[in-house]
Design an enzyme around this catalytic site. Structure first.
Site, short mmCIF file in Angstrom:
data_model
loop_
_atom_site.label_atom_id
_atom_site.label_comp_id
_atom_site.label_asym_id
_atom_site.label_seq_id
_atom_site.Cartn_x
_atom_site.Cartn_y
_atom_site.Cartn_z
N HIS A 286 72.92 -73.32 -35.70
CA HIS A 286 71.77 -73.94 -36.82
C HIS A 286 72.14 -73.56 -38.24
O HIS A 286 72.67 -72.10 -38.29
CB HIS A 286 70.55 -73.36 -36.34
CG HIS A 286 69.34 -74.07 -37.10
ND1 HIS A 286 68.93 -73.68 -38.19
CD2 HIS A 286 68.57 -75.11 -36.78
CE1 HIS A 286 68.07 -74.57 -38.63
NE2 HIS A 286 67.61 -75.38 -37.77
N ASP A 363 70.10 -65.12 -33.14
CA ASP A 363 69.23 -66.12 -33.34
C ASP A 363 68.61 -66.58 -32.16
O ASP A 363 69.17 -67.49 -31.42
CB ASP A 363 69.90 -67.39 -34.32
CG ASP A 363 69.10 -68.57 -34.32
OD1 ASP A 363 67.92 -68.55 -33.81
OD2 ASP A 363 69.59 -69.45 -35.04
N GLN A 366 65.69 -70.47 -30.01
CA GLN A 366 65.74 -71.42 -28.88
C GLN A 366 65.72 -70.87 -27.49
O GLN A 366 65.32 -71.03 -26.58
CB GLN A 366 67.01 -72.44 -29.09
CG GLN A 366 66.94 -73.40 -29.96
CD GLN A 366 65.79 -74.23 -30.13
OE1 GLN A 366 65.08 -74.48 -29.01
NE2 GLN A 366 65.51 -75.12 -31.16
N LYS A 389 57.94 -72.47 -32.19
CA LYS A 389 58.60 -73.01 -31.08
C LYS A 389 58.53 -72.29 -29.83
O LYS A 389 58.50 -72.70 -28.76
CB LYS A 389 60.14 -72.51 -31.28
CG LYS A 389 60.67 -73.34 -32.52
CD LYS A 389 62.39 -73.27 -32.50
CE LYS A 389 62.99 -73.71 -33.77
NZ LYS A 389 63.09 -74.99 -34.15
N1 PMP Z 1 67.65 -71.40 -35.29
C1 PMP Z 1 67.87 -72.25 -34.42
C2 PMP Z 1 68.60 -72.19 -33.22
C3 PMP Z 1 66.93 -73.33 -34.65
O1 PMP Z 1 66.60 -74.27 -33.50
C4 PMP Z 1 65.96 -73.25 -35.58
C5 PMP Z 1 64.85 -74.47 -35.71
N2 PMP Z 1 65.42 -75.80 -35.47
C6 PMP Z 1 66.18 -72.46 -36.38
C7 PMP Z 1 67.01 -71.30 -36.17
C8 PMP Z 1 65.17 -72.33 -37.69
O2 PMP Z 1 63.91 -71.93 -37.39
P1 PMP Z 1 62.81 -72.10 -38.55
O3 PMP Z 1 62.87 -73.40 -38.95
O4 PMP Z 1 61.55 -71.72 -37.82
O5 PMP Z 1 62.98 -70.94 -39.38
#
Ligand code: PMP
Length: 571
Positions: A286, A363, A366, A389
């Site tokens: 991400h 990270d 997920q 999440k």
């Molecule tokens: N890493 C991953 C793998 C994600 O799926 C996400 C959210 N889609 C994030 C980081 C970022 O999370 P946030 O927007 O809550 O900071």
């Protein structure tokens, strides 16, 4: 034999608050020792500041079986409260317990006025657990007994019943999923990878904070201040238990995953990554776990290198090992890819990376909401995740750091609460977690997150993971014969609850619009993984992602709407 309820009434009658505490202490001494086999995580009662284990033994199953409450606590006063509960419910069948007005007992004892708010919460937690266990023995669903489901592992000498995972019942706890849309239909929500919905318990908890005891945290020592601190620190303790952290002090509340990764890249990275050093990540990250490292590499004149992927989107371990020969400083990977759905073998990655001397940042945005995670067994250096999440609020997340790594990390936000001493000539920092929590914390959200975590632990992450796999299997099978459709990522064995795909000649945005017409909510676009989409030569994909409340009926509805949409769009 402990005191009878009548004896307790008699003794309690004229006691003031202080004497009541002394009497509770005495009562606690009457409590029999709890067998070690019952001191399990599953028997821990949530909502108590002290540790409380509670289970029941019973002489059979059904509403007429008799229950005996077996419990213990590391707090002497709570032991006294347990004796009161045992006396109140003594000699009762499951049916009697469910019909019994225990609040009347508390009222007659003036207990609610005399014990602290935190203890009241704990008492409520114990009563809820007793009602749940009684409902199980009586053969009623958790829904009928108005208590949440919890997984109770059976201990050898105690007769216990486990509630099977029931997504239909779980779904009933989520207001958004039960609120009709404008056309009267209910949403089929397949975008939990972006944000999960919240159960009523989390919504209620946030409301409870706002309505009953909101105040700033770590400031006032008046009653509201004490309560809010207890709640906030209780949430931290729940988050620590959730991910297996040895202490709550290693859990830092952040605004979310993105903020957490930036704190690490800037706060740890700027100090430890030097010119010429290597940072390893993957093309499938991400942007939140890609751009901060790219920026750090640029700033430090370090090199950002990509760990190769296998054709089906898993980390190529041989390729990774080759890169490790160059002794990188950092390895930053996700626990689960938000586009490919790949579950990365975190423990193996950490072992190999540590052998090469690298610091591993995971990270967990997920992975943490969808499968059991244990930071100590995995030995990760850093792990981050977001509240929204994991059935919790937006605006809050968690950064976990191994104690030594937190020592090595600089704060990047400065101000109140994070300091030790401030003088005109310079300042020193408090210890973690305060060191990384400058300013007013997202108090209500963090307490809501604590509730969401307790909810998730009660349902059970292993059960959620197994359930999502059933749904993923159903999707993969259903998509396999749609002409021109390509699914990205690995097979079921290496995949969590996410499936992204493209359909030849069909634009993901058009597809999403037609699915939306049927109240089926999917995500389309690059899912904040532009490098991966470029690598796969795609401009966008369609993604479905699951959570505990999705059902097989959701998948069936999605598959039939997809077939219709594809045939319409191909004309
Ligand atoms: N890493 C991953 C793998 C994600 O799926 C996400 C959210 N889609 C994030 C980081 C970022 O999370 P946030 O927007 O809550 O900071």
């Amino acid at each position: 034999m402990t005191s009878t309820l009548e004896e307790i009434y008699e003794e309690f009658e004229d006691l003031d608050r202080q004497d009541q505490s002394l009497f509770l202490l005495e009562l606690g001494d009457e409590l029999a020792d709890l067998p070690d086999s019952a001191r399990t995580d599953e028997n821990l009662v949530h909502g108590c500041q002290s540790q409380v284990w509670l289970t029941v033994s019973c002489d059979g199953e059904g509403p007429d079986s008799y229950l005996e409450i077996i419990a213990d606590s590391d707090s002497s006063i709570v032991r006294g409260l347990i004796v009161i509960l045992q006396s109140a419910y003594r000699g009762m069948s499951a049916r009697d317990i469910l019909n019994f007005d225990v609040q009347a007992v508390f009222q007659r004892l003036h207990l609610q006025q005399h014990i602290s708010p935190q203890r009241r919460n704990g008492l409520r937690g114990m009563v809820e657990r007793i009602l749940l266990l009684a409902a199980r023995v009586a053969g009623q669903g958790a829904e009928d007994s108005k208590v949440e489901t919890v997984a109770v592992k059976s201990t050898p000498q105690l007769h216990q019943t486990a509630v099977p995972f029931d997504a239909g019942l779980i779904r009933k706890q989520f207001p958004v999923l039960n609120h009709p849309l404008e056309d009267g239909s209910l949403p089929v929500y397949l975008d939990s990878g972006a944000s999960a919905q919240k159960p009523q318990a989390v919504i209620d908890k946030q409301r409870e904070v706002e309505e009953r005891y909101f105040s700033n945290a770590h400031r006032g020592t008046y009653q509201l201040g004490v309560r809010i601190d207890e709640e906030l620190e209780g949430a931290r303790a729940s988050a620590a238990t959730f991910i297996g952290s040895a202490t709550p002090d290693q859990v830092i509340f952040t605004p979310g995953t993105t903020a957490g990764l930036n704190y690490i890249a800037a706060g740890w990275g700027r100090r430890h990554v030097q010119a010429g050093d290597q940072i390893l990540t993957t093309i499938s990250e991400h942007h939140a776990n890609f751009v901060p490292w790219q920026q750090l590499a640029r700033e430090r004149q370090a090199k950002l290198e990509l760990i190769p992927l296998t054709e089906d989107g898993r980390i190529d371990i041989a390729g990774f090992q080759k890169l490790l020969e160059q002794k990188p400083r950092v390895v930053a990977v996700s626990g689960m890819s938000n586009m490919l759905g790949t579950i990365n073998p975190v423990r193996e990655i950490v072992r190999l990376a540590h052998d090469a001397g690298a610091c591993v940042v995971v990270d967990g945005a997920q992975s943490v909401p969808h499968m059991p995670v244990d930071v100590v067994s995995d030995d990760v250096d850093f792990l981050v995740f977001s509240g929204h999440k994991v059935y919790g609020p937006t605006g809050v997340g968690v950064l976990y750091g191994r104690a030594d790594r937190l020592e090595e990390m600089d704060p990047i936000i400065f101000g109140g609460h994070m300091i030790d001493q401030v003088e005109a000539s310079g300042s020193t920092w408090a210890k973690a977690p305060a060191k990384f929590e400058a300013g007013t914390a997202p108090i209500v959200q963090a307490i809501g997150l604590g509730e969401a975590i307790r909810w998730t632990m009660d349902v059970g992450l292993a059960a959620i993971h197994a359930h999502e796999r059933v749904l993923v299997r159903q999707v993969l099978e259903g998509l396999s014969d749609v002409p021109g459709l390509t699914v990205y990522g690995p097979g079921l064995e290496y995949r969590g609850g996410i499936v992204s795909f493209s359909v030849d000649g069909v634009h993901p945005e058009d597809l999403a619009a037609l699915l939306d017409e049927r109240s089926i909510f999917t995500r389309h676009g690059h899912h904040c993984t532009m490098p991966l989409h470029t690598y796969l030569k795609l401009s966008g994909t369609t993604r479905v992602s699951f959570a505990a409340y999705n059902t097989e009926a959701d998948v069936t509805a999605f598959l039939s709407a997809l077939r219709r949409a594809v045939s319409v769009l191909r004309h």
